[in-house]
Design an enzyme around this catalytic site. Structure first.
Site, PDB file in Angstrom:
ATOM      1  N   LEU A  87      25.709  41.192 -27.289  1.00  0.00           N
ATOM      2  CA  LEU A  87      26.160  41.122 -25.904  1.00  0.00           C
ATOM      3  C   LEU A  87      25.677  39.811 -25.297  1.00  0.00           C
ATOM      4  CD1 LEU A  87      25.453  44.783 -24.740  1.00  0.00           C
ATOM      5  CD2 LEU A  87      27.680  43.718 -25.143  1.00  0.00           C
ATOM      6  N   GLY A  90      26.059  34.841 -20.773  1.00  0.00           N
ATOM      7  CA  GLY A  90      26.109  33.475 -20.260  1.00  0.00           C
ATOM      8  C   GLY A  90      24.760  33.017 -19.738  1.00  0.00           C
ATOM      9  N   GLY A  91      23.783  33.923 -19.705  1.00  0.00           N
ATOM     10  CA  GLY A  91      22.436  33.581 -19.281  1.00  0.00           C
ATOM     11  C   GLY A  91      21.581  33.098 -20.434  1.00  0.00           C
ATOM     12  N   SER A  94      20.154  36.147 -23.251  1.00  0.00           N
ATOM     13  CA  SER A  94      21.087  36.625 -24.277  1.00  0.00           C
ATOM     14  C   SER A  94      21.504  35.489 -25.214  1.00  0.00           C
ATOM     15  CB  SER A  94      22.320  37.264 -23.635  1.00  0.00           C
ATOM     16  OG  SER A  94      23.029  36.335 -22.837  1.00  0.00           O
ATOM     17  N   LEU A 113      31.050  41.084 -21.606  1.00  0.00           N
ATOM     18  CA  LEU A 113      31.569  42.237 -20.879  1.00  0.00           C
ATOM     19  C   LEU A 113      31.935  41.830 -19.460  1.00  0.00           C
ATOM     20  CD1 LEU A 113      29.065  45.063 -21.952  1.00  0.00           C
ATOM     21  CD2 LEU A 113      31.067  44.168 -23.153  1.00  0.00           C
ATOM     22  N   CYS A 181      23.832  51.184 -15.866  1.00  0.00           N
ATOM     23  CA  CYS A 181      24.670  50.220 -16.571  1.00  0.00           C
ATOM     24  C   CYS A 181      24.305  50.177 -18.050  1.00  0.00           C
ATOM     25  CB  CYS A 181      24.532  48.835 -15.949  1.00  0.00           C
ATOM     26  SG  CYS A 181      25.577  47.574 -16.724  1.00  0.00           S
ATOM     27  N   GLY A 205      19.893  40.634 -24.895  1.00  0.00           N
ATOM     28  CA  GLY A 205      18.752  39.811 -24.527  1.00  0.00           C
ATOM     29  C   GLY A 205      17.704  40.542 -23.719  1.00  0.00           C
ATOM     30  N   CYS A 282      24.576  43.427 -10.717  1.00  0.00           N
ATOM     31  CA  CYS A 282      25.480  42.581 -11.490  1.00  0.00           C
ATOM     32  C   CYS A 282      26.931  42.633 -11.031  1.00  0.00           C
ATOM     33  CB  CYS A 282      25.392  42.934 -12.975  1.00  0.00           C
ATOM     34  SG  CYS A 282      25.645  44.672 -13.336  1.00  0.00           S
TER      35      CYS A 282
END
Length: 497
Positions: A87, A90-91, A94, A113, A181, A205, A282
């Site tokens: 998963l 974009g951070g 992860s 996702l 989540c 992450g 989020c």
């Protein structure tokens, strides 16, 4: 369109899991604006029979970097090559997790996702907030030729998380979106969606460890352990996962501290190495949480009463905008004032300036919707540790099971000022997280004391008989340290980073 019938790992049971888990429909799409003309030929036509299209090629490079020591790979199962679904948000976290798995020799596919919820809030930003995330995710994957796929789970997120959050606030409770989540979407709906794709593990992450049993002991349980970084540790957010979910998870960052993750991001030369960590809930992006609540629950004027005296102090927009321990947004002079109790039936908020008095603290509360990720403890359990919010702090505790074992009474060894119904309490044996439950309420004789006059006025049908609010006298200001600590604890319940 890729459709799959949900086979949920969750075992819904009232009062936590009310939402029906129906069939899910997940579409994997690509975004032409992110690609050059040379790569656009890879995009499927509307008539394509292939439901999933990698955004980039799948050639892999398993070479290790000299700066990656074995310690960094110890949570990535480097012993044998695996097929891992990663998963990717974009951070930084992860992205480093992906690179560690790649360096460990695994065959990785990255999944982004898309769960941004934007209904009615299009004017809050100039561009969709997930576009930047996806661009970073794409560039991270391009560096090592890992395929990237996009999974649309906005509908599932609304049905399984957001609707629940709205209903909980409407009932006067303070839910935790991050726990939901993880349980229902990242390791729920997503795992269902890829169940036929023969991945050995799903990775993310998160700062946590999953210790799996040896291959010849398949019947043994996988164990959720605290991470190396106690400040960033996220086992609290993962505490409601089932054993079935844990069996399929890898958390590469469980053996790495946050400052080391940042250094690895620099050494990997990741495009997002200097990107700030995300904050807030989020699915909201740049939307204020109060605006979201107002949109979906609305406003209804109610009264604010002082808990100790019953004095009528002012009005509020609706009890669902407030959580126990909150001090911001009350708009009362002579403070700081804190929300100490709520009467949801009569839409009344009780406040006090003595929230931090020693005699107002409590250490006994009840939890429900208990889930034990490695089997239910037997009878009354003592010598456990407990977290009632995300962070490095623990309480020593014991608890007594009630009835059929879905509810327990928890006894903390110290007082806590900020317990709020709807939040999770996670339980630990040593460094092992054994499960969690939802805080229901404190025992009646341990609640913040609300005087008889205040309770009587709260039940008054015609609130106009109260007249005008009293003139509030200013009290000596409490120490800034004490006030700031209380505010931080209360606000952390609304948004856990």
């Amino acid at each position: 369109m890729f459709s799959a019938v949900a086979k949920p790992f969750l075992s819904p049971s009232p009062p936590l899991f009310r939402l029906p888990l129906s069939s899910i429909s997940i579409s994997f799409r690509v975004f032409p604006s992110f690609f050059s003309s040379s790569s656009s030929s890879q995009l499927p036509s509307p008539q394509s029979s292939n439901p999933i299209t990698p955004l980039i090629s799948s050639n892999r490079n398993y070479s290790r970097h000299a700066f990656i020591v074995d310690q960094y790979l110890s949570c990535s199962m480097p012993e044998k090559p695996l097929r891992v679904a990663v998963l990717l948000s974009g951070g930084v976290d992860s992205s480093v997790a992906l690179r560690l798995l790649h360096a460990a020799g695994h065959s990785c596919t990255a999944f982004y996702l898309k769960i941004w919820f934007q209904e009615g809030f299009e004017n809050f930003w100039n561009q969709c907030p997930w576009e930047d995330d996806l661009k970073y995710a794409k560039h991270v994957c391009e560096q090592v030729d890992v395929p990237l796929e996009v999974v649309h789970l906005t509908d599932e997120y609304w049905e399984r998380v957001v609707s629940y959050i709205i209903e909980e606030y409407r009932c006067g409770r303070t839910p935790n979106p991050d726990v939901l989540c993880n349980t229902r979407i990242k390791f729920g709906a997503f795992m269902d969606a890829i169940s036929d794709m023969e991945y050995d593990y799903v990775a993310s992450g998160h700062y946590a460890k999953v210790v799996h049993p040896p291959a010849d002991q398949n019947d043994a349980s996988s164990v959720l352990e605290l991470s190396q970084d106690m400040v960033k540790d996220q086992t609290y957010f993962l505490s409601h996962l089932s054993q079935t979910q844990l069996k399929r998870l890898l958390f590469p960052l469980g053996c790495v501290k946050k400052d080391e993750v940042r250094k690895l991001a620099t050494q990997f030369d990741l495009p997002n190495k200097d990107r700030k960590d995300s904050q807030g809930i989020c699915f909201l992006g740049k939307i204020k949480f109060s605006d979201f609540v107002c949109r979906h629950i609305g406003e209804m004027e109610g009264i604010i009463l002082e808990a100790e005296s019953g004095d009528f102090l002012g009005s509020h927009r609706g009890f669902w905008f407030y959580t126990i321990g909150q001090r911001q947004g009350l708009r009362l002079p002579g403070g700081p004032w804190y929300v100490v109790e709520k009467d949801t039936k009569n839409n009344v908020v009780f406040v006090s300036r003595n929230y931090y008095s020693v005699d107002k603290r409590r250490r006994i509360f009840r939890v429900g919707s208990l889930r034990w990720n490695s089997g239910k403890p037997s009878g009354n359990v003592r010598e456990l540790r407990c977290k009632v919010r995300h962070g490095p702090g623990f309480y020593s505790c014991s608890f007594e099971m009630e009835g059929d074992g879905d509810v327990a009474v928890v006894h903390l060894d110290e007082d806590d000022q900020g317990l709020a119904a709807g939040q999770f309490a996670a339980f630990y044996e040593g460094t092992t997280c054994i499960g969690s439950g939802v805080i229901l309420e404190s025992w009646d004789d341990h609640c913040f004391p609300v005087c008889a006059k205040a309770l009587q006025l709260a039940a008054l049908e015609d609130k106009t008989k109260l007249g005008k609010p009293v003139k509030i006298m200013t009290l000596p200001t409490m120490s800034s340290v004490e006030a700031d600590t209380g505010e931080a604890n209360a606000e952390q319940k609304l948004v856990n980073a």
